[in-house]
Design an enzyme around this catalytic site. Structure first.
Site, PDB file in Angstrom:
ATOM      1  N   SER A 223       0.739  -1.133  -0.047  1.00  0.00           N
ATOM      2  CA  SER A 223       0.141   0.113   0.063  1.00  0.00           C
ATOM      3  C   SER A 223       0.805   1.445  -0.170  1.00  0.00           C
ATOM      4  O   SER A 223       1.724   1.445  -0.958  1.00  0.00           O
ATOM      5  CB  SER A 223      -1.069  -0.186   1.300  1.00  0.00           C
ATOM      6  OG  SER A 223      -1.792   0.918   1.156  1.00  0.00           O
ATOM      7  N   ASP A 319      -8.232  -3.018  -7.449  1.00  0.00           N
ATOM      8  CA  ASP A 319      -8.029  -2.528  -6.073  1.00  0.00           C
ATOM      9  C   ASP A 319      -8.832  -2.240  -5.151  1.00  0.00           C
ATOM     10  O   ASP A 319      -9.061  -0.999  -5.504  1.00  0.00           O
ATOM     11  CB  ASP A 319      -6.385  -1.892  -6.340  1.00  0.00           C
ATOM     12  CG  ASP A 319      -5.820  -1.326  -4.921  1.00  0.00           C
ATOM     13  OD1 ASP A 319      -6.542  -0.960  -3.915  1.00  0.00           O
ATOM     14  OD2 ASP A 319      -4.618  -1.549  -4.908  1.00  0.00           O
ATOM     15  N   HIS A 386      -6.443  -5.958  -1.979  1.00  0.00           N
ATOM     16  CA  HIS A 386      -5.512  -4.928  -1.758  1.00  0.00           C
ATOM     17  C   HIS A 386      -4.217  -5.524  -0.782  1.00  0.00           C
ATOM     18  O   HIS A 386      -4.790  -5.771   0.378  1.00  0.00           O
ATOM     19  CB  HIS A 386      -6.252  -3.775  -1.152  1.00  0.00           C
ATOM     20  CG  HIS A 386      -5.109  -2.479  -0.891  1.00  0.00           C
ATOM     21  ND1 HIS A 386      -4.773  -1.643  -1.953  1.00  0.00           N
ATOM     22  CD2 HIS A 386      -4.572  -2.070   0.224  1.00  0.00           C
ATOM     23  CE1 HIS A 386      -3.811  -0.813  -1.699  1.00  0.00           C
ATOM     24  NE2 HIS A 386      -3.837  -0.943  -0.253  1.00  0.00           N
TER      25      HIS A 386
END
Length: 438
Positions: A223, A319, A386
């Site tokens: 991330s 995502d 994600h």
């Protein structure tokens, strides 16, 4: 004569008694030995089981780097930065996985002040021990692929679980809220944005404690940490021996400058605030800032083609963070049309799915030039997810697969040069191996 007979009988009885005692002692000794051997076997079994548990479930203690404060390398509230290190062993002693923790960003006074009361803004609030899982795990089964330190081809084939588990594995904690890229002090907010200094101080410390002689290094992050891994990839390469194999893995870090459901660019606006507030611009790659504005150069799609160090991009084409926060944030979805769809893909109508397919198409287009380099790697699956490298379930425990190859195997093959990995999935809903989270 009678007296002699009595003496002889007495001696015989004495000898017989001694023989009986001797036999009893030998038997007892054998019994004790058997019991002791059994106890030792049980103890050995317990030790083996304990070692397996430690390997699978190791909790790694925190190190607070107090010396970094003198360099101005501090969290947003002024506390020292921190990291967790699980030392390598055997053939992994001179190899390193350096993981940059993720956790979003902050872009204004309210959101930044809020984060100082959490682990993302202060080391005072960080966990003192954390589990290392997925790519960070010390369990051999979590990191597949034959080890180059095993001489026998047969043993290498049998040990397809020895890539990163025996390496030095370190997680650098995230408390600057700017992907380790800012360098500013906001006098009005009384907040420090020193991500670039934290990066520099912790990396220098790791070099001092052994990484300077590394033979293999993998910089990784998820991330906001995945974005940081891209931003700092060439910087790390420059600090390490020329003979070392240095590569970078960005997981869930391919944030796109995409149009939202209202026709605006919510993430671009947000990133613009982050870049300005935290003075990120001077620390962005010059290969981008020499022709684009700083906000554009915070987007990986505008950076990756200029990075010289090999990079592997691991990303879900759908995502979920970007769907929820960039494509359909509440501010853009004023009518609430996307409120259900963005949290439950099965609730999306045909028009919404078409919009999401357009986002996937943009991601595929963004990596087209990047994928032309033989040294780079790709794994873009059609999952609603994600971050997929730091959890065992998605890293190697029944991982999503492309071209009959899971994520861990794909990354291992790319890093060790066993195969070229350029895997892009077909559009949703074709992939049945996904671990979808919405």
């Amino acid at each position: 004569m009678a007296t002699m007979e009595r003496i002889g009988i007495t001696k015989l009885r004495h000898h017989l008694l001694l023989l009986v005692v001797l036999l009893l002692v030998v038997a007892a000794a054998g019994g004790v030995g058997s019991v002791q051997a059994a106890e030792e076997d049980e103890m050995s079994g317990r030790r083996r089981r304990s070692r397996r548990r430690r390997a699978a479930d190791v909790m790694v203690p925190i190190t607070i780097l107090n010396s970094a404060v003198d360099k101005g390398a501090v969290c947003m509230d002024g506390t020292p930065p921190a990291y967790h290190l699980d030392p390598g062993s055997g053939g992994g002693n001179r190899s390193w996985v350096v993981n940059l923790e993720g956790g979003g960003w902050c872009n204004n006074a309210r959101t930044c002040r809020f984060r100082t009361a959490s682990r993302h803004g202060s080391s005072d609030h960080m966990e003192r021990r954390i589990a290392f899982t997925g790519i960070m795990s010390s369990a051999a089964a979590d990191n597949p692929g034959p080890s180059p330190s095993i001489p026998s081809p047969l043993l290498r084939r049998r040990s397809r679980s020895i890539n990163f588990h025996s390496w030095n594995r370190v997680k650098i904690r995230y408390c600057d809220s700017g992907s380790f890229a800012g360098d500013a002090f906001d006098e009005g907010l009384k907040l420090q944005f020193r991500g670039q200094r934290i990066w520099g101080a912790v990396i220098q410390h790791l070099l001092d404690v052994g990484m300077a002689s590394a033979e293999h290094v993998l910089l990784t992050g998820c991330s906001a940490g995945g974005l940081a891994a891209i931003l700092h990839c060439d910087q790390l390469r420059a600090l390490l021996p020329a003979a070392a194999t240095v590569k970078c893995l960005s997981d869930g870090g391919l944030f796109l400058d995409a149009v939202d459901v209202a026709g605006g660019r919510s993430l671009r606006s947000y990133y613009g605030d982050v870049v300005g507030l935290q003075a990120v611009a001077p620390n962005l790659p010059e290969t981008c800032t020499d022709h684009l504005d700083a906000t554009s150069c915070f987007f990986p799609q505008n950076i990756i083609d200029g990075i010289k160090t090999p990079i592997f991009l691991l990303n879900a084409a759908y995502d979920v963070w970007q769907i929820e926060q960039s494509l359909a944030p509440n501010a853009a979805d004023t009518s609430g049309t996307w409120r259900v769809c963005k949290f439950n893909r099965s609730a999306c109508n045909a028009s919404q799915l078409q919009f999401l397919q357009g986002f996937r198409d943009q991601m595929v287009a963004a990596v087209r030039v990047f994928s032309e380099s033989r040294s780079n790697g790709l794994f873009i699956n059609s999952c609603f997810a994600h971050c997929q490298s730091e959890l065992t379930a998605t890293w190697n425990g029944g991982s999503p697969a492309l071209q009959n190859k899971g994520i861990a195997k794909s990354v291992g093959d790319w890093y060790f040069g066993r195969a070229e990995v350029k895997a892009i999935d077909c559009p949703y809903p074709c992939d049945k191996t996904c671990h979808n989270i919405i």
